[in-house]
Structures are given as structure tokens and as C-alpha cells.
Design an enzyme around this catalytic site. Structure first.
Site, PDB file in Angstrom:
ATOM      1  N   GLU A  41       0.730  -1.162   0.084  1.00 16.70           N
ATOM      2  CA  GLU A  41      -0.182  -0.044   0.068  1.00 16.70           C
ATOM      3  C   GLU A  41       0.710   1.275   0.067  1.00 16.70           C
ATOM      4  O   GLU A  41       0.674   2.232   0.724  1.00 16.70           O
ATOM      5  CB  GLU A  41      -1.182  -0.024   1.317  1.00 16.70           C
ATOM      6  CG  GLU A  41      -1.932  -1.049   1.075  1.00 16.70           C
ATOM      7  CD  GLU A  41      -2.931  -1.172   2.042  1.00 16.70           C
ATOM      8  OE1 GLU A  41      -2.882  -0.546   3.119  1.00 16.70           O
ATOM      9  OE2 GLU A  41      -4.161  -1.647   2.007  1.00 16.70           O
ATOM     10  N   GLU A  82      -5.728  -8.225  -1.139  1.00 17.07           N
ATOM     11  CA  GLU A  82      -6.407  -8.093   0.082  1.00 17.07           C
ATOM     12  C   GLU A  82      -7.745  -7.698  -0.179  1.00 17.07           C
ATOM     13  O   GLU A  82      -8.025  -6.866  -1.055  1.00 17.07           O
ATOM     14  CB  GLU A  82      -5.863  -6.906   0.921  1.00 17.07           C
ATOM     15  CG  GLU A  82      -4.509  -7.375   1.757  1.00 17.07           C
ATOM     16  CD  GLU A  82      -3.887  -6.012   2.628  1.00 17.07           C
ATOM     17  OE1 GLU A  82      -4.766  -5.194   3.109  1.00 17.07           O
ATOM     18  OE2 GLU A  82      -2.626  -5.900   2.763  1.00 17.07           O
TER      19      GLU A  82
HETATM   20  C1  BGP Z   1      -4.606  -2.589   4.952  1.00 17.38           C
HETATM   21  C2  BGP Z   1      -3.058  -3.162   5.253  1.00 17.38           C
HETATM   22  C3  BGP Z   1      -3.319  -4.573   6.190  1.00 17.38           C
HETATM   23  C4  BGP Z   1      -4.558  -4.523   7.141  1.00 17.38           C
HETATM   24  C5  BGP Z   1      -5.604  -4.120   6.390  1.00 17.38           C
HETATM   25  C6  BGP Z   1      -7.010  -3.913   7.331  1.00 17.38           C
HETATM   26  O1  BGP Z   1      -4.472  -1.403   4.699  1.00 17.38           O
HETATM   27  O2  BGP Z   1      -2.343  -3.708   4.098  1.00 17.38           O
HETATM   28  O3  BGP Z   1      -1.940  -4.624   6.946  1.00 17.38           O
HETATM   29  O4  BGP Z   1      -4.391  -4.660   8.221  1.00 17.38           O
HETATM   30  O5  BGP Z   1      -5.456  -2.895   5.690  1.00 17.38           O
HETATM   31  O6  BGP Z   1      -6.664  -2.761   8.097  1.00 17.38           O
HETATM   32  P1  BGP Z   1      -7.166  -2.819   9.645  1.00 17.38           P
HETATM   33  O7  BGP Z   1      -6.481  -4.016  10.096  1.00 17.38           O
HETATM   34  O8  BGP Z   1      -6.895  -1.401  10.025  1.00 17.38           O
HETATM   35  O9  BGP Z   1      -8.596  -3.053   9.520  1.00 17.38           O
END
Ligand code: BGP
Length: 474
Positions: A173, A373
Site C-alpha cells: 500500500e 487483500e
Molecule cells: C491494509 C493493510 C493491512 C491490513 C488491512 C486492514 O491497509 O495492508 O495490513 O491490516 O488494511 O486494515 P485494518 O487492520 O486497519 O482493519
């Protein structure tokens, strides 16, 4: 769906491993972040302070329990698992000449374990976990020296795992650092702590440039090490819709989109787009960018585009409307989308936005995409030892349906789909444990208490069928 479609799940080292000082690991930037909440941001401390609680120190103990966890992923039929290599396990301070053998050995064992079940590792080189020492001594990615340190690390691991890992991603990201209203993003992406009054945007453009060079050098080196490597970039894809058809809204939405697309434009096309050069000119930015850097960037274009997709934004130029401001999920110009509901953390649920994103990115770049993701953060409840996460199943089903339309009806070339947080991880943005994503529940609470026992949720059995039927039964 093609038979080699990579169904699987995704995690990141710092959110699951724990063992934050085990086997010679150094402190990473994630190790100096406390737990926050929906309304309170995570604090970044100067080093580790005894009285404070740091959820990533223990993670979910994947460092110890990975064999058991991989077995569970295999039971679901995962064809791949995306995780990251914690840079500070390999180079504890970040600027050493020689790597830490115990750290390298851990990932050897981890990848062997995946291969045992025919699971392809998809490996992120930098997922919000750079060595903290690089922040203290060098100011993080403000410093050009970081290019060399990163390339030393990436070369070391690509050499070491050249026969075990084929799919790589450089910076997770990478575009998150454009969110300047909250301190954590520049820190987690680039190890940058802003000073009072500094021009944050300029700092981030400079840091991103060094990362583009480092990423491009990694791609070029990687292709020399093993020509079969597929090395991708990784972007948080959050499409920006115009709130209305008012041309001001439409133009503003396009401008917001460019904040994300500029990163992929550089990493995929190999040069800076005109709109960015014009912006720098207008702002009078003179960045440290050499001719050699530009050649390196041109040479090291990525093979595929990996992206995360969670939500979409609605953008309005009307200043009288209520804007989401510095909400972690939001964007300064974003407003509530009246057609969409949100998760408990305010993220707009928008399955069609995934198809829109697939089309937007594939139309623009025409290189393979990989959804690395996508997931649903929810406060799951244990009921008599079971977790009936029907809303997660619904969320994923709707998204997969749109993904399949993107492939079958629109012709998008998609390598795979990995569900974020396939086993409950520590949340990245809030550090909470109760913001759960997994098919597998981990018995650990926001304060770190619990047995760490793993429990299969209803979605576990559902996803198993999805993979078994190659996306035919949802
Ligand atoms: C993205 C990241 C992850 C992950 C996901 C969900 O930004 O790459 O590392 O955690 O988001 O975010 P969160 O855990 O804050 O809900």
C-alpha cells in the site's frame, strides 16, 4: 475461473508473528506503536516504553504456531498464502552488512511448510515493518541511503528464496502515505515522523521517489536472480466516485484518484506522469531526483499490480456537506455515500466498487492484476464455542461475484484473490484485536489476554467450498 487461479489468504509479519525480539530480531516500527481504537489513534512512542502496551509484540504468536496455522489454511484448500518478511528479522538494525541467519532460517522453514501443502508463497518485502533503527538514525525514507539498505535486504532474500518464492510484492500500500491528516501512515509506510510546520506533502513525494527507485532496482535484480520471478507493486485501491454529476465533483474525484494512481503509474509505466510534474512545478518543489534514478525507474517496471480493496469513497466539492475529514478510512474530501452501508469501523461496503476497480486498473495498465487483500473487519462473537459470521460470508460472496464478472464479462486478467486476515490478525490501523477478519478466530482480546487458541468460524467451511468449486459455489 482458470484452474491455476490463486485462491488464498493474506497476512503480514508484524500483525501475526509476535516474537518481536526472538532469534535476533530487531525492533521494527510496528513494535513502537501502541493499541488505539475506533476513536483514538495509535500512539507512536520513542522506543519501547515499559508501561505501555504494544499489541504487535505478541501478535497472534504465528512465529511459534505457524505450522498449526498453515495446516488450517491447507484444510481450506489455499493455493497460496500472502505474507511478508519482517525486514528486522533479517537485518535487525537495517544498515548491517551481514544478515541474521536465524531470521533467514525462520522463513526457510515457513516457506517449506507452505510447499508441503502445495501452497504458493506470495511475499511482500516491506509491509509496514521496517527496522526502527533506520528511523532513529536516518529519518526513515527521507534519506536516500534507505535505497541501498532496502536493496541489500531485498537482494539477500530473493537470492536465498529463489527456488521457494516466485511471487513478490515490493512496498505494501505504497500510496497510503498520501493520507497526511493522520500521522501513522507516513510512519508505517516510510518511517517518517513529521516535524512541526514541515511541508508534509513534499516530504512524502521525496520518500516515495526513493521507494520507486528501490522498488525498480529490486525488480531488475529479481529478474536477474530468477527470470521466472513475478514481482508486483501493491496499492490500496480505493475508487473515488463523484458524489454528484456536478462537474466540480467529477473533477475533484478524478484528482483524488490520481493521488493513488500516480504510484502505480510510475511503477508500471516507468515514468512520472505529466499531472505530477505540473503539480511539483506549481508548488515549486525541487526534489532529489537524478537522471540515473529516472533510468532505473524506467528499467524496473513491475510484472503485475497487486492491490487491496476494502471500500470506495464518494467525493464532493461542496464544502457545506459533512466531510469524513481525517477518518482513518476516509479522505478529506469524502462524504457519506447514501447508497452504501458501512462496517462498524465506517468503511463503505461496496462490492461493485471491486469490479469498477478491476476495470479501471486493467483498462489503464493492461498487465495482470492480483487482489492481494479484501476482507471484512467485524467484532465476531463466540457463541457456545462457535462463530457464526454470516455477515462476513455475505460480504465476501458479493465481492467474489463481482470479481468473477470482472474476469468473465470484462476480460480482466487476474492472478488470484487472497482474503485479508485469513486468521484474525492485530488490526493495522487501530491495533485492536476485536476488529477481526479471519476464517479462523484467535482467542486474544484487545489487552492481549487469552489462550491464543484457534477456532474455525462458519466462514472457514464456506471458503473451503468456494476454493474446492473454483469459485463456482458461493
Ligand atoms: C491494509 C493493510 C493491512 C491490513 C488491512 C486492514 O491497509 O495492508 O495490513 O491490516 O488494511 O486494515 P485494518 O487492520 O486497519 O482493519
Amino acid at each position: 475461473m482458470k484452474s491455476d487461479f490463486l485462491w488464498g489468504g493474506a497476512i503480514a509479519a508484524h500483525q501475526v508473528e509476535g516474537g518481536y525480539l526472538s532469534e535476533g530480531k530487531g525492533l521494527s516500527i510496528a513494535d513502537v506503536m501502541t493499541a488505539g481504537s475506533k476513536s483514538r489513534s495509535r500512539e507512536i512512542t520513542q522506543g519501547v516504553i515499559k508501561e505501555k502496551y504494544y499489541p504487535n509484540h505478541e501478535g497472534i504468536r504465528f512465529f511459534e504456531l505457524y505450522r498449526e496455522d498453515i495446516k488450517l489454511f491447507a484444510e481450506m484448500g489455499f493455493r497460496c498464502l500472502r505474507t511478508s518478511i519482517a525486514w528486522s528479522r533479517i537485518f535487525p538494525m537495517g544498515d548491517e552488512e551481514k544478515p541474521n541467519e536465524a531470521g533467514l532460517k525462520f522463513y526457510d522453514d515457513l516457506f517449506d511448510e507452505m510447499h508441503k501443502y502445495g501452497m504458493e508463497p506470495v511475499i511482500t518485502l516491506s509491509h509496514f515493518e521496517m527496522p526502527y533503527y533506520l528511523v532513529e538514525k536516518y529519518g526513515g525514507w527521507r534519506n536516500r541511503k534507505l535505497i541501498d539498505f532496502f536493496v541489500r535486504f531485498s537482494t539477500e532474500v530473493m537470492e536465498r528464496y529463489k527456488d521457494k518464492v516466485k511471487f513478490w510484492l515490493t512496498f505494501n500500500e505504497i500510496n497510503n502515505q498520501m493520507i497526511l491528516t493522520n500521522n501513522i501512515f507516513a510512519f508505517t509506510n516510510s518511517g517518517i515522523l513529521f516535524q512541526d510546520g514541515e511541508d508534509r506533502l513534499k516530504t512524502v513525494y521525496q520518500a516515495a521517489h526513493y521507494q520507486f527507485v528501490a522498488s525498480a532496482l529490486t525488480v531488475s535484480k529479481g529478474h536477474e536472480i530468477n527470470p521466472d520471478f513475478k514481482i508486483g507493486c501493491m496499492s490500496a485501491a480505493t475508487p473515488n466516485y463523484a458524489y454528484s454529476c456536478h462537474p466540480e465533483d467529477v473533477l475533484l474525484a478524478q484528482k483524488e484518484d490520481r493521488k493513488n494512481l500516480y504510484f502505480t503509474d510510475v511503477q508500471i509505466r516507468g515514468h512520472y506522469p505529466a499531472y505530477i510534474l505540473k503539480e511539483w512545478e506549481r508548488k515549486g518543489y525541487e526534489l532529489d531526483i537524478t537522471d540515473l534514478d529516472l533510468k532505473v525507474i524506467q528499467k524496473g517496471c513491475v510484472d503485475y499490480l497487486g492491490f487491496s480493496y476494502y471500500l470506495s469513497n464518494a467525493i464532493s466539492a461542496d464544502s457545506t456537506m459533512k466531510h469524513t475529514g481525517d477518518d482513518l478510512a476516509g479522505n478529506v474530501d469524502a462524504v457519506e455515500n447514501p447508497y452504501l452501508s458501512t462496517t462498524g469501523w465506517g468503511w463503505a461496503i461496496d462490492p461493485k466498487g471491486l469490479r469498477y476497480t478491476l476495470n479501471q486498473l486493467y483498462d489503464r495498465y493492461e498487465i495482470p492484476l492480483f487482489i492481494v487483500e479484501n476482507g471484512f473487519g467485524y467484532e465476531d462473537k463466540l457463541e457456545g464455542g462457535e462463530i457464526h459470521d454470516t455477515n462476513r460470508i455475505e460480504f465476501l460472496k458479493e465481492h467474489i461475484l463481482e470479481m468473477e464478472k470482472g474476469i468473465e464479462e470484462d476480460g480482466v486478467a487476474l492472478l488470484g484473490y487472497t482474503v485479508w486476515g485469513c486468521i484474525d490478525p492485530v488490526s493495522f490501523t487501530t491495533g485492536e484485536m476485536k476488529k477481526r477478519y479471519g476464517f479462523i478466530y484467535v482467542d486474544r482480546d484487545n489487552e492481549g489476554k487469552g489462550t491464543y487458541r484457534r477456532i474455525k468460524k462458519d466462514s472457514f467451511y464456506w471458503y473451503k467450498k468456494v476454493i474446492e468449486s473454483n469459485g463456482g459455489i458461493l
